[in-house]
Scaffold this motif. Sequence first.
Motif: not given
Length: 491
Positions: A43-46, A69-73, A119-122, A173-176
């Motif tokens: 997510a950070l890279r993108r 992922a939420a904690r890491a971000l 930016v949404i993380i599903d 619908q995901a972009t990645h």
Amino acid sequence: MIDLSTLIFTPKEMNAVDAASAASGIPSFDLMERAGQAVAAAALRRYPQAQRFVVLCGPGNNGGDGYVAARALSETGAVVAVFEMTDATALKGDARRAALACPLQASPLNAYNPEADDVIIDALFGAGLSRLLSDDIQQLAPMINDTGLPVIAVDLPSGICGLRGKVLGNALQATHTITFMALKPGHLLMPGRTFCGEIEVFDIGIPHRILTAHVGNIRKNHPSLWASYLPSLVGETHKYKRGHLAVFSGGASHTGAARLAATAGLKCGAGLVTVAASQEAVAVNAGALTAVMVRQVENRDDLMEWLGTAKISACVLGPGFGVGERARDFIFALTEKPLVLDADGITSFTDEPNRLFDAFAGGETRLVLTPHEGEFARLFPDIAADENLGKAEKARAAAKRSHAVIVYKGADSVIASPDGRAHINANAPPWLATAGSGDVLAGMIGALLAQGVPAFEAAAAGVYLHGEAAVKAGQGMTAEDLAEHAKLSLI
């Protein structure tokens, strides 16, 4: 040695991998930690300038990956909002541990209102989903999709069946899509593939020996699986060593399909190609062909005489040939030859498919059937109608029943063998869907059979090279253009 990049795991097989990994002494929470960290890094890279990361967490391990992922971000200083389906205290196992370790205050999922720069993380549901989404998620998915916001899916977009690639009501619908260790069928099968966007596979530390011990027979079609079977030209090679391919033509007004198959067969390496046609069609074909020979064959007796004298290595029958008794007579005369049966050849057995299957039941697999969805349903109606099976399972069941290699055509063509192997193809561009492209494919597979490539490998290679030919021909191509690019080269 197995090419790890071609491995495809069903959800059931992946569960077995996870269990074996835990049994080997690798803590399952460590794997969740690595998965969540991989999602955060992606997510950070993108999206390094994201104003807010929104993490949607489901009730299982996919949600656990989301909490990590939420904690890491958040630890990087990013603005992160968590919305959850289930309160952390009601979760179980690793998902509960991950949720309780996340320092962010989560809100109920139904409280999420998209903002312009989200930016949404599903992380709602992964590849193991096999039932319809709940009503609230079914309403959420189109609402998010309509915003056009970027979506990073964890493992698989929520709403896609990991086994069948089907949409279970609605899907995000995901972009990645970020998945772990290996692909799942839902990443490649349609329509699931269209919901995944760009797919990245992250190694989260499961030993490869465990992967190879639990992987089944489904692979992503790739040259590493069959390139060693392809013929190579050597100094003493002559035309008969490269095989003689016979392509059977329809009547005078239906000769084009056979010529496409014959041209593709010649381009794909067959040493000799002959179009067999009735008297009325011989002149039409002869006037349009040069390097491809033409032979008059009116009936079964003519065919048997020809087979007794010619060094025919493999045959293609069906493109433009016509449906009926003549097709069946010819096919039954060819049961000892490697045969690609397409189009009218397949349809000629709609009423009595077992007659065809029984005729090719003995010995090595030498029949290749290339049905599109409608032809598949006519030949295997019960298999086609089984909603519990994905395309790979359907193709494998059909191959076992028919004693043939099945090329179940489509944007996600599946090649299946009677022994249970299946390859899912993913390199075909959308412009390959054009009239005559199937005739070219039949000729390419026939050419490989004529050169001695085993039926399954010939079909898998033919399908892949067919896609490569379409890429080289480019948008706007015709079937004639495609046939001209039908080559064995993988460069």
